[in-house]
Design a protein around this motif. Structure first.
Motif, PDB file in Angstrom:
ATOM      1  N   ASN A  17      15.982  20.627 -37.627  1.00 34.14           N
ATOM      2  CA  ASN A  17      15.755  19.795 -37.545  1.00 34.14           C
ATOM      3  C   ASN A  17      14.507  19.555 -36.110  1.00 34.14           C
ATOM      4  OD1 ASN A  17      16.976  20.605 -35.780  1.00 34.14           O
ATOM      5  ND2 ASN A  17      18.793  18.245 -35.787  1.00 34.14           N
TER       6      ASN A  17
ATOM      7  N   LYS B 475      26.843  11.028 -45.778  1.00 35.78           N
ATOM      8  CA  LYS B 475      25.401  11.662 -45.859  1.00 35.78           C
ATOM      9  C   LYS B 475      25.779  13.210 -44.611  1.00 35.78           C
ATOM     10  CE  LYS B 475      23.331   7.193 -45.766  1.00 35.78           C
ATOM     11  NZ  LYS B 475      23.867   5.955 -45.495  1.00 35.78           N
ATOM     12  N   LEU B 476      26.405  13.378 -44.157  1.00 37.47           N
ATOM     13  CA  LEU B 476      26.860  14.384 -44.021  1.00 37.47           C
ATOM     14  C   LEU B 476      27.082  15.553 -44.495  1.00 37.47           C
ATOM     15  CD1 LEU B 476      30.203  13.896 -41.371  1.00 37.47           C
ATOM     16  CD2 LEU B 476      27.608  13.890 -40.370  1.00 37.47           C
ATOM     17  N   PRO B 477      26.134  16.445 -43.736  1.00 41.49           N
ATOM     18  CA  PRO B 477      26.166  17.824 -44.673  1.00 41.49           C
ATOM     19  C   PRO B 477      28.264  18.359 -44.820  1.00 41.49           C
ATOM     20  CG  PRO B 477      24.638  17.596 -42.278  1.00 41.49           C
ATOM     21  CD  PRO B 477      25.982  16.697 -42.028  1.00 41.49           C
ATOM     22  N   SER B 527      23.760  17.332 -38.093  1.00 39.10           N
ATOM     23  CA  SER B 527      22.470  16.467 -37.968  1.00 39.10           C
ATOM     24  C   SER B 527      22.005  16.220 -37.102  1.00 39.10           C
ATOM     25  CB  SER B 527      22.742  15.949 -39.562  1.00 39.10           C
ATOM     26  OG  SER B 527      23.195  14.183 -38.802  1.00 39.10           O
ATOM     27  N   ASP B 528      20.853  15.290 -36.887  1.00 45.47           N
ATOM     28  CA  ASP B 528      20.443  14.476 -36.553  1.00 45.47           C
ATOM     29  C   ASP B 528      21.264  13.765 -34.754  1.00 45.47           C
ATOM     30  OD1 ASP B 528      17.877  14.687 -34.301  1.00 45.47           O
ATOM     31  OD2 ASP B 528      17.293  13.043 -35.814  1.00 45.47           O
TER      32      ASP B 528
END
Ligand SMILES: Cc1cc2nc3c(=O)[nH]c(=O)nc-3n(C[C@H](O)[C@H](O)[C@H](O)COP(=O)(O)OP(=O)(O)OC[C@H]3O[C@@H](n4cnc5c(N)ncnc54)[C@H](O)[C@@H]3O)c2cc1C
Ligand code: SF4
Ligand code: SF4
Ligand code: SF4
Ligand code: SF4
Lengths: 568, 569
Positions: A17, B475-477, B527-528
Motif C-alpha cells: 500500500n 473485508k480483512l485479509p 490493510s490501510d
C-alpha cells in the motif's frame, strides 16, 4: 549500521500500500562488538596494498563494474571454454582417433596441446587466476553444485564436507601432487605428444569427473583451492601477475561490517567460493576472480585492484611455506620435462625399465622411479642451495620459549569486573633456545625464483605452439577428423606453416627464460633487501650470494634448452 | 567449587577436578582469512590477530571453551576442544505443594537472595555478540541487565528491561526459556548449562516493582488509536503508543483484561496482581478501557476506522479446537477455556473447595493448556490423566512443566489417543484409549493395531489448542497467516554471524529466526491503517511473542502516521 536486508531491493522497502517499511529493531548495536584496535593492522594493509582500482579508472571503470555485477558474467566467460572442451571430448571419442595416432589435425589435441597450454601460461603470468574465472572444469562442476548457470540458488547440491584439517595444513601441496600425477599420466600415454585424441578426451573427462565428484562432496570450491592439478601452478606462477584480485577499498568499512556478506553470501551472490576475504587478501594467490564478493558487498566496497608485476612475489604479507615447497617441486617437474628430451635420459629410462620390468607393450615411459627421482633431485637443488646460504649468512638467533603448566586455582576475568570462577592457573617458565632460520630463508628465496619457474614452463611449451599452432585454422573446419570443411579452411596451406622451427625456437625459449631470470634476480634482490638482510650476518655477502644462486639456477635451466633442440 | 562441563555429554558436570584439561583452540592458518569475526566475538579476549601473518591467534590458557569462535567462523578455520569452564547454574527453588488442594502458591520461586543472583550473573560472559538477545522474542538486552545485577543496581536493570518489555514480571514467569533466551545462551549453543536468564530477570522485578508508564516523546501526539483485545499484544501496543503521546482506547470483550493470562494461565504460575498491574498503570497514563465490548458484535472495523487514526487488532486466538470424536457432545465434555475459567474463579476464592473431589478427569493434550488444566484439576481434588498422541521426545511440550505436573500427581501418557468418548444417559462414562507410534518429529503419529482399552472417567477436557475466531469481518485479509519460514532466501547474515544458527546441539536458532519473521509481519499493516499482532496474526504462540509483536506494530504505526509523507496526505 543498517542491515543488508534493509538496503536490499527497493520493492522490499515499500509495502503493497505504498507505506514505507518500518525500521527493524535496533538489536545489533555495534558498540557491543568491540572492534579490535590491533598493532600491525596499519602495516598489514599498508605498503603492499595496490593502489589502482580498475573499477575506478576513467572510461572503463563504470562499464566494468556493471559487467562484474551482473550475475551471468562468469557464465559468459565459462561458456566458450565449456563449448571448446566438450568439442575436445566428443572429438576425441568420435573423431578419427585411432586411425590417426598423432592427432596433429584433431581439433581437440591441437587446441589443447598446441594452443591452450601455452596461452594459459601467458595468462597466468600476466593476470593470475584469470583462467580460474573462466575454467570449464570447475565451472561445470559448480553449475551442477549450484544447480543453475548463474542464478543465486540457496541449497547447493553437495554433502558440504569440510576439507580435513590435517590436509588443509598442507595447503596447495596435494594439488601439486595431483599435477605431478597427471603429468605422469600425460607422459605415459603420450597424450600431449600429441598422441591419440581419445586420450586427450579421456583426460579432460577425467578432470571434469573428478572436479564434479569433489564439488558434490565438499563445500564451495574446495576442489579448486586444494586439489585441482593446475591450482598450485596457477597460484604460485600467478604471483607474477598484474592483477591483485578483488579487494576492499576502505578497510575501516570492513572492520565495522556486521554481516561479512562477501564471505557468507547474500541475496545477490554466493559467499566467496575460494575461502578468501577481500578485506585481508594480501596476495593474489587464492582469488579466483569470480566477482561474487563485489556483487555481495552492501557497501560497494570491493574493487578489482591492479598491481605492478611481481608484487605478489616480492611482498605478499603472508609468505606461505606450502607455496615455497610447491615452487621447488614444480621447478623439479619442469626440469624433468626438459631432461626427458635429452638422449641420456632415454638410456636411463630404458635401463630402469628393463631392470624393473616396467614395460607394457609400447608403453613404458616414463619409469615412475626416474620420473619422481629426477623431480626430487631437481627440487633438492634449490633446497640444498638455500640451506647452504642460510648456513653461511643467516644470523644465529635465539627465541624465548614459554612452557606453561597448570597449578593451583586461577581467576578468569569477566567483563563485569567480577571473577567468573576459579580454574587452574597456567604457570609459565621461559627458556631461551636457538631457532632455525632455514624456513624463513627457504620460503623467501623460493618466492624469488617464481618468475624463473614460470618462464621455464612457458619456454617448455613454446616448441609446440611455435611450430604447430596454425593447425588450428584447419582443425576448426574439421573438428572431428571427418573430412568436413565447415569454414572452408580445412585444406588451407597456411595451416601447415610453422611460426618458427629449430634454432629459432631455441632462441625464443632462451629469451623467455632470460626474462624470467632477470625478473627473478630483481625480485630476489628486493626480497633479500626487505626481509633477509636484517636477519643476516652481512648485508653485502647476503645479496651477492643469493643473486649468484638465482643466476646459477637460471643459467642451468635455461642452458638445458640448447641441447634439447626445440624438442616437443 | 568449580565444575568443568564436558561439551560432549549434554550438560551435567563431567568432573570436579581442577586438573582436567583446559580448552584448547586450534586455528587452521591456511584457511583463516583474517576476518576477525572470531576475535570480535570472543568474550574473554582469548583471540588476537597475528600482526605479521594476519591470521587469528589463540591463547588457550584464557579460553573458557564457549565455542563462539567456532560457530562464527565463515570458513571453519577454528576449532575448540576440551571442557567448558563455567560453574553449575544456581538452584531452581521449586515450591512443592504438600496438601495441593486449593494451593495456589507459586511453584517456580526464582532466586531468593542477592548471593544466588550474583553468583548466577557471574556465569554470564557478557558476550560481545550476545546470542541470548536474538533468542529472546522481545530482544531484551540480557547481558546489560545481568551486568546491572552484578552491580546491584536495580534502577539500571529496570531501565534496560523497560526499553523492550512492558511485562518483565510476567515473562520471567511464563516464558519457555529453553526455547528462547536460555536456549540461545552461548553455553547452551555449546551444549552446556545456560545462564539462568529467566530467573535473573524475575529477580529484578521481585526486588523492585515495575515502574509506571511515562510519556517520553510526542512522536504520536494527535494520533488516536483503537486497540481490540487486552491481552499481552494489545497492552504492549498500548504502552508503546501511550509513551509516544497517542490517545488510546482499548476494547475488550471480557470483564477482565490480560487475555489468556487472566482466564487461562493459573495463579500458581502467574499471580493475579501481575496480570492486573499493566492495565492499572495504563489507565493511570490516560488510556480509555471499554470492557464487555466485542468486535463483530458491538463494534465493527469500518466504524473504528472512521473514528480513529488507526486500529490495532490483538484479539487473540480464542476458539478452542474441537475434535470430531464420537461422544464429544456428551455432558461432562468441556473445552479448556470453560474449565480453566471456572477453575480459576474457584481457586481465587479465599477458601477454595475440592469441587472435583475424587472425580476422574481425562485431559486431551499435554501442551501448555493441557498441563494448566490438569494441574488446576488436581488442585480441585480430581484424579487426572493427560493423553497426548505424540511420542514424548517429539512433542512440543515443556519438559520442566511436564515434570512439575507429574510431581503433582498428574499422569501424563504420551503415545496414546482417545478413539471415542463413551456415555451413559447422555453423560460421560469413559474414554476408549488407543496406542500410537511415531517415527520422527516431522511424521504424524499412527494408530497401532492394539485394541482400545476403556478408561472410566467423569470428565473429559479438550485442550488441544486454539485457533483464531472467525468474526465475519469479510473485508480483512485472511488471518492468521503464520509465517513458516524466515523472510527472504537467506537469513540475515548478522544472525548467521552470531553463531546462533550453527549449534550442533540445538535448533533454537531456527525457532528464533522464525519468530523474527513474525515480528516483521507485525510491523506490516494488514490493510490501510490497520495493524494486527499476537495470536490473531500468527496463530497460538506465546505471551512474550504477542507482547513483542504488539510493541512492533505500535512502533510501525507511529512511524507510518507521523512521517511527513502521511501528514501531507
Ligand atoms: C491455557 C493457556 C496457557 C498458556 N500458557 C502459556 C505460558 O505458560 N507461556 C506462554 O508464553 N504462553 C502461554 N500461552 C499462550 C499465550 O497465552 C498466548 O499466546 C498469548 O496470550 C497471546 O496473546 P494475545 O494478546 O495475542 O491474545 P490473548 O491473550 O488471547 O488476548 C486476546 C484478548 O482479546 C479479547 N477478545 C477476543 N475476541 C474479542 C473480540 N471479538 N472483541 C474484543 N475483544 C476480544 C479476549 O478477551 C482477550 O482478552 C497459553 C495459552 C493458553 C490458552
Ligand atoms: S569472491 Fe572475491 S575474493 Fe573470493 S574468489 Fe571470488 S573474486 Fe576472489
Ligand atoms: S573467523 Fe575464521 S577466518 Fe575469520 S579470523 Fe577467525 S579463524 Fe580466521
Ligand atoms: S571458545 Fe570462547 S572463550 Fe575460547 S577462544 Fe573461542 S570464543 Fe574465546
Ligand atoms: S546470557 Fe549467555 S549468551 Fe547472553 S551474554 Fe551471557 S553468556 Fe552470553
Amino acid at each position: 549500521m543498517t542491515s543488508t536486508l534493509e538496503n536490499e531491493s527497493k520493492e522490499a522497502n515499500t509495502l503493497k500500500n505504498g507505506q514505507p517499511r518500518p525500521v527493524k529493531v535496533e538489536l545489533f548495536s555495534s558498540e557491543r562488538r568491540r572492534p579490535p584496535k590491533k598493532a600491525g593492522m596499519e602495516q598489514h594493509f599498508g605498503p603492499t596494498d595496490p593502489k589502482i582500482d580498475a573499477l575506478k579508472l576513467p572510461v572503463i571503470g563504470k562499464p566494468l563494474t556493471k559487467l562484474f555485477k551482473s550475475r551471468p558474467f562468469q557464465f559468459m566467460m565459462i561458456l566458450p571454454n565449456q563449448a571448446i572442451f566438450w568439442i575436445v571430448i566428443i572429438g576425441g571419442i568420435i573423431g578419427g582417433s585411432y586411425a590417426m595416432p598423432a592427432g596433429e589435425n584433431n581439433f581437440g589435441t591441437v587446441i589443447t596441446w598446441f594452443i591452450w597450454f601455452c596461452l594459459i601460461f601467458i595468462m597466468i603470468v600476466g593476470v593470475g587466476r584469470a583462467w580460474c574465472m573462466m575454467c570449464p572444469f570447475g565451472g561445470f562442476a559448480e553449475w551442477v553444485q549450484r544447480h543453475t548457470f548463474w542464478k543465486r540458488t540457496i541449497k547447493p547440491i553437495t554433502a558440504n564436507w569440510k576439507w580435513p584439517e590435517k590436509m588443509a595444513k598442507f595447503g596447495i601441496l596435494p594439488a601439486v601432487g595431483t599435477f605431478i600425477f597427471l603429468t605422469w599420466i600425460e607422459e605415459f600415454f603420450n597424450i600431449a605428444g600429441p598422441g591419440y585424441p581419445i586420450f586427450t578426451s579421456l583426460m579432460v573427462l577425467g578432470i571434469v569427473a573428478t572436479a564434479l565428484t569433489v564439488m558434490l562432496l565438499f563445500e564451495r570450491r574446495t576442489f579448486c583451492r586444494y586439489l585441482c592439478p593446475l591450482t598450485g601452478l596457477i597460484g604460485s606462477a600467478g604471483a607474477t601477475g598484474m592483477v591483485a584480485g578483488f579487494r576492499t577499498r576502505d578497510r575501516d568499512k570492513c572492520l565495522a561490517c556486521q554481516t561479512k556478506d562477501c564471505m557468507r553470501g547474500s541475496e545477490k551472490g554466493y559467499g566467496c567460493p575460494w575461502f578468501e576475504w577481500p578485506g585481508s587478501a594480501s596476495s593474489n594467490l587464492m582469488c579466483g576472480l569470480c566477482t561474487e564478493c563485489m556483487k555481495n558487498c552492501p557497501e560497494d566496497n570491493v574493487g578489482l585492484f591492479l598491481q605492478p608485476p611481481l608484487t605478489s612475489v616480492i611482498k605478499p604479507d603472508r609468505r606461505r611455506t606450502d607455496v615455497g615447497i610447491a615452487v621447488v617441486a614444480l621447478l623439479g617437474l619442469v626440469v624433468f620435462q626438459q631432461f626427458n628430451a635429452l638422449s641420456p635420459y632415454q638410456s636411463l629410462d630404458n635401463w630402469l625399465n628393463s631392470h624393473t620390468g616396467f614395460q607394457f607393450g609400447a608403453y613404458g615411459y616414463p619409469n615412475p622411479i626416474d620420473y619422481l627421482g629426477i623431480i626430487a633431485l631437481a627440487a633438492l637443488v634449490p633446497l640444498l642451495l638455500t640451506g647452504i646460504i642460510t648456513l653461511l649468512v643467516a644470523k644465529k638467533t635465539t627465541t624465548q620459549v614459554t612452557e606453561t603448566k597448570d597449578s593451583g586455582p586461577r581467576v578468569v576475568p569477566s567483563s563485569g569486573g567480577v571473577a567468573l570462577l576459579e580454574a587452574p592457573v597456567a604457570q609459565s617458565t621461559t627458556k631461551t633456545v636457538k631457532t632455525s632460520q632455514f624456513k624463513t630463508w627457504f620460503v623467501a628465496l623460493a618466492y624469488g625464483i617464481i618468475p624463473l619457474m614460470a618462464s621455464d614452463y612457458l619456454a617448455r611449451q613454446l616448441p609446440k605452439f611455435l611450430s604447430n599452432s596454425p593447425r588450428i585454422i584447419a582443425a576448426i573446419s574439421d573438428p572431428f577428423d571427418k573430412g568436413w570443411n565447415l569454414f572452408g579452411t580445412a585444406k588451407l596451406h597456411i595451416a601447415n606453416q610453422h611460426i618458427l622451427l629449430g634454432n629459432g625456437v631455441v632462441v625464443v625459449q632462451m629469451v623467455v627464460v632470460g626474462i624470467g631470470l632477470l625478473a627473478s634476480l630483481y625480485a630476489t634482490n628486493k626480497i633479500v633487501k626487505n626481509e633477509l638482510v636484517q636477519v643476516s650476518k652481512n648485508a653485502l655477502a647476503t645479496r651477492a650470494i643469493t643473486l649468484l644462486y638465482v643466476l646459477a639456477l637460471g643459467v642451468a635451466v635455461g642452458g638445458l634448452y640448447y641441447p634439447m633442440h626445440a624438442a616437443f | 567449587m568449580t565444575q568443568v562441563l564436558d561439551s560432549k555429554s549434554k550438560n551435567g558436570p563431567l568432573s570436579n577436578s581442577l586438573d582436567s584439561a583446559h580448552p584448547s583452540v586450534r586455528i587452521i592458518k591456511e584457511k583463516c582469512a583474517g576476518c576477525q569475526e572470531c576475535v570480535t566475538r570472543c568474550p574473554v579476549g582469548a583471540l588476537d590477530m597475528d600482526p605479521h601473518k594476519w591470521v587469528a591467534l589463540a591463547d588457550s590458557s584464557i579460553c573458557v571453551g564457549c565455542r563462539q569462535c567456532e560457530r562464527t567462523c565463515p570458513y571453519g578455520a577454528i576449532h575448540v576442544a576440551g571442557p567448558m569452564i563455567v560453574g553449575p547454574s544456581g538452584p531452581l527453588n521449586l515450591y512443592h505443594p504438600k496438601g495441593l488442594i486449593g494451593d495456589v502458591t507459586e511453584i517456580r520461586q526464582g532466586f531468593t537472595s542477592w548471593d544466588e543472583a550474583i553468583a548466577e550473573a557471574n556465569r554470564c560472559l557478557d558476550c560481545p555478540d550476545p546470542t541470548c538477545m536474538l533468542g529472546c522474542p522481545a530482544h531484551n538486552a540480557i547481558p546489560d541487565f545481568i551486568a546491572a545485577i552484578r552491580a546491584k543496581d536495580l534502577n539500571a536493570a529496570h531501565a534496560v528491561l523497560e526499553k523492550t518489555s512492558m511485562w518483565p514480571d510476567a515473562c520471567s514467569r511464563v516464558c519457555d526459556w529453553k526455547t528462547q533466551c536460555e536456549g540461545s545462551c552461548t553455553w547452551s549453543l555449546a551444549g552446556g548449562e545456560p545462564v539462568a536468564i529467566g530467573r535473573l530477570e524475575r529477580f529484578i522485578t521481585d526486588q523492585m516493582a515495575v515502574k509506571d508508564i511515562e510519556v517520553t516523546s510526542d512522536a504520536a501526539k494527535g494520533i488516536t488509536v483503537a486497540i481490540v483485545g487486552a491481552g499481552p499484544a494489545g497492552l504492549s501496543a498500548a504502552t508503546q503508543l501511550v509513551k509516544a503521546g497517542a490517545a488510546v482506547t482499548i476494547y475488550e470483550r471480557d470483564r477482565n483484561t490480560g487475555g489468556v493470562m487472566s482466564w487461562g494461565i493459573p495463579s500458581y504460575v502467574l499471580p493475579d496482581q501481575i496480570v492486573d498491574r499493566p492495565i492499572e498503570s495504563l489507565i493511570k497514563a490516560g488510556v480509555t478501557l471499554k470492557t464487555g465490548v466485542a468486535l463483530g458484535r458491538d463494534i465493527h472495523i469500518e466504524d473504528l476506522k472512521k473514528q480513529y487514526s488507526a486500529v490495532i487488532l490483538t484479539h487473540g486466538a480464542s476458539t478452542p479446537i474441537k475434535l470430531p470424536l464420537p461422544g464429544v457432545d456428551l455432558a461432562g465434555v468441556e473445552d479448556a477455556t470453560y474449565f480453566l475459567t471456572n477453575a480459576k474463579s474457584e481457586l481465587a476464592k479465599e477458601k477454595p473447595e475440592a469441587i472435583y473431589d475424587g472425580a476422574n478427569v481425562v485431559v486431551l493434550g499435554a501442551g501448555n493448556t493441557a498441563m494448566d488444566v490438569a494441574r488446576s484439576a488436581r488442585r480441585l481434588g480430581a484424579k487426572v490423566i493427560a493423553i497426548d498422541w505424540m511420542k514424548e521426545e517429539f512433542a512440543k511440550v515443556r519438559p520442566d512443566e511436564i515434570q512439575e505436573a507429574r510431581d503433582e500427581g498428574v499422569k501424563v501418557n504420551f503415545g496414546n489417543t482417545v478413539e471415542s468418548i463413551v456415555g451413559q444417559n447422555g453423560v460421560v462414562a469413559g474414554v476408549v484409549i488407543r496406542t500410537t507410534t511415531q517415527k520422527s518429529a516431522s511424521q504424524l503419529p499412527r494408530l497401532t493395531k492394539e485394541p482400545g482399552t476403556t478408561h472410566h472417567c467423569d470428565k473429559v477436557i479438550l485442550a488441544m489448542g486454539y485457533r483464531v475466531e472467525d468474526l465475519g469481518e469479510a473485508k480483512l485479509p485472511k488471518l492468521p497467516h503464520p509465517p513458516q519460514k524466515p523472510k527472504g532466501p537467506i537469513p540475515d547474515r548478522r544472525w548467521i554471524g552470531s553463531g546462533i544458527l550453527n549449534s550442533p546441539y540445538t535448533k533454537v536458532g531456527n525457532l528464533a529466526l522464525a519468530r523474527e519473521s513474525m515480528l516483521e509481519d507485525a510491523r506490516l499493516p494488514i490493510s490501510d491503517g490497520i495493524w494486527a499482532a499476537g495470536d490473531v496474526l500468527v496463530g497460538p504462540s506465546t505471551v512474550v511473542s504477542a507482547m513483542a509483536q504488539g510493541r512492533e506494530a505500535a512502533r510501525a504505526l507511529i512511524e507510518a502516521l507521523s512521517s511527513p509523507k502521511s501528514k501531507k496526505k
